[in-house]
Design a protein around this motif. Structure first.
Motif, PDB file in Angstrom:
ATOM      1  N   THR A   1     -29.736  17.549  68.464  1.00  0.00           N
ATOM      2  CA  THR A   1     -28.366  17.409  68.969  1.00  0.00           C
ATOM      3  C   THR A   1     -27.354  17.867  67.933  1.00  0.00           C
ATOM      4  O   THR A   1     -26.312  18.442  68.279  1.00  0.00           O
ATOM      5  CB  THR A   1     -28.083  15.960  69.377  1.00  0.00           C
ATOM      6  OG1 THR A   1     -28.993  15.591  70.432  1.00  0.00           O
ATOM      7  CG2 THR A   1     -26.660  15.779  69.885  1.00  0.00           C
TER       8      THR A   1
ATOM      9  N   GLN B   1     -31.780  23.255  78.179  1.00  0.00           N
ATOM     10  CA  GLN B   1     -30.961  22.046  78.295  1.00  0.00           C
ATOM     11  C   GLN B   1     -29.782  22.223  79.239  1.00  0.00           C
ATOM     12  O   GLN B   1     -29.210  21.253  79.730  1.00  0.00           O
ATOM     13  CB  GLN B   1     -30.463  21.587  76.914  1.00  0.00           C
ATOM     14  CG  GLN B   1     -29.359  22.420  76.287  1.00  0.00           C
ATOM     15  CD  GLN B   1     -29.843  23.627  75.509  1.00  0.00           C
ATOM     16  OE1 GLN B   1     -30.878  24.217  75.826  1.00  0.00           O
ATOM     17  NE2 GLN B   1     -29.095  23.999  74.475  1.00  0.00           N
TER      18      GLN B   1
ATOM     19  N   THR C   1     -35.294  23.986  69.154  1.00  0.00           N
ATOM     20  CA  THR C   1     -35.840  22.726  68.648  1.00  0.00           C
ATOM     21  C   THR C   1     -37.003  22.981  67.695  1.00  0.00           C
ATOM     22  O   THR C   1     -37.135  22.319  66.666  1.00  0.00           O
ATOM     23  CB  THR C   1     -36.298  21.829  69.816  1.00  0.00           C
ATOM     24  OG1 THR C   1     -35.206  21.638  70.724  1.00  0.00           O
ATOM     25  CG2 THR C   1     -36.743  20.463  69.303  1.00  0.00           C
TER      26      THR C   1
ATOM     27  N   ILE D   1     -28.163  18.477  72.983  1.00  0.00           N
ATOM     28  CA  ILE D   1     -29.481  18.838  72.452  1.00  0.00           C
ATOM     29  C   ILE D   1     -29.597  20.343  72.211  1.00  0.00           C
ATOM     30  O   ILE D   1     -28.666  20.978  71.735  1.00  0.00           O
ATOM     31  CB  ILE D   1     -30.647  18.267  73.304  1.00  0.00           C
ATOM     32  CG1 ILE D   1     -30.591  18.693  74.774  1.00  0.00           C
ATOM     33  CG2 ILE D   1     -30.680  16.773  73.182  1.00  0.00           C
ATOM     34  CD1 ILE D   1     -31.823  18.286  75.578  1.00  0.00           C
TER      35      ILE D   1
ATOM     36  N   CYS E   1     -34.350  14.272  69.083  1.00  0.00           N
ATOM     37  CA  CYS E   1     -33.138  13.880  69.811  1.00  0.00           C
ATOM     38  C   CYS E   1     -31.929  14.056  68.899  1.00  0.00           C
ATOM     39  O   CYS E   1     -31.169  15.010  69.027  1.00  0.00           O
ATOM     40  CB  CYS E   1     -33.253  12.439  70.302  1.00  0.00           C
ATOM     41  SG  CYS E   1     -31.858  11.905  71.304  1.00  0.00           S
TER      42      CYS E   1
ATOM     43  N   GLY F   1     -39.683  16.384  73.257  1.00  0.00           N
ATOM     44  CA  GLY F   1     -38.306  15.964  73.058  1.00  0.00           C
ATOM     45  C   GLY F   1     -37.686  15.377  74.307  1.00  0.00           C
ATOM     46  O   GLY F   1     -38.321  14.630  75.046  1.00  0.00           O
ATOM     47  N   CYS F   2     -36.446  15.741  74.562  1.00  0.00           N
ATOM     48  CA  CYS F   2     -35.688  15.139  75.667  1.00  0.00           C
ATOM     49  C   CYS F   2     -35.988  15.765  77.018  1.00  0.00           C
ATOM     50  O   CYS F   2     -35.538  15.249  78.045  1.00  0.00           O
ATOM     51  CB  CYS F   2     -34.188  15.263  75.386  1.00  0.00           C
ATOM     52  SG  CYS F   2     -33.655  14.430  73.884  1.00  0.00           S
TER      53      CYS F   2
END
Length: 279
Positions: free
Chosen positions: A91, A34, A229, A223, A87, A16-17
């Motif tokens: 989020t 995050q 996630t 996120i 993403c 992911g991010c």
């Protein structure tokens, strides 16, 4: 290498991010990487905290990353549509879960774009009563297809008045400056408006009257942690949820960027990395 136990060759996985974090601050220990106190290492346009090399994100053909930041993509999910879940999906999932959206709750979403369309899908699947706030009447059909039960034109005073004090949670996905005061009265007592799309100074000045007189809140979110996630991906696998995407070749990235600025995409571009070989 041989020390990786959670995955095996051939598994469908995603990154992911984030590709790393300090993993020792209170946020990281609580599973909120995050919000790492030392700033997470982001997957794109960042600097790796170990080798000091730049991260290239979705423009990479290959990536080497700690298995702690690798996510299992459930079998059966279309990989093209699953990519933006890492993403836009997380989020919107993170605030929906944090503020306990579900059966019996009323959730509104401001804006129908990459984030907004995922918020509608996820909130609906969680069992919430879902409303879209939009400035365009032409978006109603698509909004209902994506999971909205109701659509409110935010430019219509009568429609806005009809939903005063209604929503437990408002997910605000608008990516530019806009007046939040317009939406605060639609929150119920103890309701929360969560900013996802815009980062910066607010205009006009925020009125505290609806906040103080209804114990309403304005919050922000970005996120989600790795465990959260994975939870989101598993939920999407169970419910067959993916992003609505348009697949493009890498050669068309500049045109896609121009279209994105004009909101001319439903609802996420995904790059076919095989097209790199044609450059």
């Amino acid at each position: 290498g041989k020390d990786v136990k959670r995955f095996k060759p051939g598994d469908h996985v995603g990154v992911g991010c984030m590709v790393d974090s300090c993993q020792k601050c209170s946020a990281c220990e609580e599973g909120h990487e995050q919000y790492c106190a030392e700033i997470a290492t982001f997957t794109y346009n960042h600097v790796d905290r170990h080798d000091k090399m730049p991260t290239y994100g979705g423009y990479s053909e290959k990536i080497v990353v700690s298995d702690k930041f690798v996510l299992k993509v459930p079998d059966g999910l279309d990989l093209k549509g699953a990519a933006p879940l890492l993403c836009a999906g997380i989020t919107t999932w993170s605030p929906l879960r944090h503020w306990k959206a579900g059966k019996g709750s009323k959730v509104a979403v401001i804006g129908l774009g990459g984030l907004g369309h995922m918020a509608l899908k996820l909130a609906n699947a969680l069992g919430a009563d879902v409303t879209l706030f939009t400035r365009s009447a032409g978006k109603e059909q698509d909004a209902r297809r994506l999971g909205a039960h109701n659509v409110v034109l935010s430019t219509n005073k009568g429609q806005m008045a009809s939903v005063q004090g209604r929503f437990d949670l408002i997910i605000d996905t608008v990516p530019y400056v806009h007046d939040l005061n317009h939406y605060l009265p639609t929150l119920t007592i103890n309701g929360t408006l969560v900013l996802l799309g815009y980062v910066g100074d607010l205009e006009s000045m925020l009125s505290t009257v609806p906040l103080v007189m209804g114990r309403r809140s304005v919050a922000g979110s970005v996120i989600g942690g790795i465990a959260e996630t994975q939870e989101m991906l598993d939920f999407c696998g169970k419910h067959g949820i993916t992003s609505d995407v348009e697949v493009i070749k890498i050669q068309d990235i500049n045109k896609a960027y121009e279209r994105m600025l004009k909101s001319d995409v439903k609802y996420r571009f995904v790059i076919d990395m095989a097209s790199l070989k044609a450059t």
